[in-house]
Design a protein around this motif. Sequence first.
Motif, PDB file in Angstrom:
ATOM      1  N   UNK A   1       0.841  -1.200   0.000  1.00 47.64           N
ATOM      2  CA  UNK A   1       0.000   0.000   0.000  1.00 47.64           C
ATOM      3  C   UNK A   1       0.874   1.247   0.000  1.00 47.64           C
ATOM      4  N   UNK A   2       1.923   1.239   0.794  1.00 50.98           N
ATOM      5  CA  UNK A   2       2.828   2.392   0.838  1.00 50.98           C
ATOM      6  C   UNK A   2       3.486   2.637  -0.513  1.00 50.98           C
ATOM      7  N   UNK A   3       3.976   1.572  -1.146  1.00 59.37           N
ATOM      8  CA  UNK A   3       4.604   1.731  -2.463  1.00 59.37           C
ATOM      9  C   UNK A   3       3.620   2.333  -3.468  1.00 59.37           C
ATOM     10  N   UNK A   4       2.376   1.878  -3.439  1.00 61.84           N
ATOM     11  CA  UNK A   4       1.377   2.324  -4.419  1.00 61.84           C
ATOM     12  C   UNK A   4       0.794   3.698  -4.104  1.00 61.84           C
ATOM     13  N   UNK A   5       0.610   4.020  -2.826  1.00 66.49           N
ATOM     14  CA  UNK A   5      -0.210   5.173  -2.451  1.00 66.49           C
ATOM     15  C   UNK A   5       0.475   6.264  -1.645  1.00 66.49           C
ATOM     16  N   UNK A   6       1.727   6.099  -1.306  1.00 63.97           N
ATOM     17  CA  UNK A   6       2.381   7.077  -0.421  1.00 63.97           C
ATOM     18  C   UNK A   6       2.300   8.490  -0.977  1.00 63.97           C
ATOM     19  N   UNK A   7       2.784   8.703  -2.176  1.00 65.08           N
ATOM     20  CA  UNK A   7       2.828  10.069  -2.701  1.00 65.08           C
ATOM     21  C   UNK A   7       1.433  10.611  -2.995  1.00 65.08           C
ATOM     22  N   UNK A   8       0.530   9.776  -3.494  1.00 67.26           N
ATOM     23  CA  UNK A   8      -0.822  10.259  -3.792  1.00 67.26           C
ATOM     24  C   UNK A   8      -1.607  10.555  -2.514  1.00 67.26           C
ATOM     25  N   UNK A   9      -1.177   9.984  -1.402  1.00 68.47           N
ATOM     26  CA  UNK A   9      -1.828  10.243  -0.114  1.00 68.47           C
ATOM     27  C   UNK A   9      -1.231  11.434   0.630  1.00 68.47           C
TER      28      UNK A   9
END
Length: 61
Positions: free
Chosen positions: A19-27
């Motif tokens: 989840x962090x790899x996929x969503x960190x920057x978009x979050x």
Amino acid sequence: MRFMDIRETAEYLNVSVSWLYKNATSSGLVVYRFGAGVNSKIRFDVSEIEAWVKQQRVVGK
């Protein structure tokens, strides 16, 4: 600055590493990369993670 690696950050936030790899920057999480290319290491600033968590707070009525 004090940094956490991706596994420590995932555990702290109670989310998966993927989840962090996929969503960190978009979050809105700020990602720091150390190194270049495939072997670069991803780190998160502890104080920025704590501030991000406080921003996610939902105040009920």
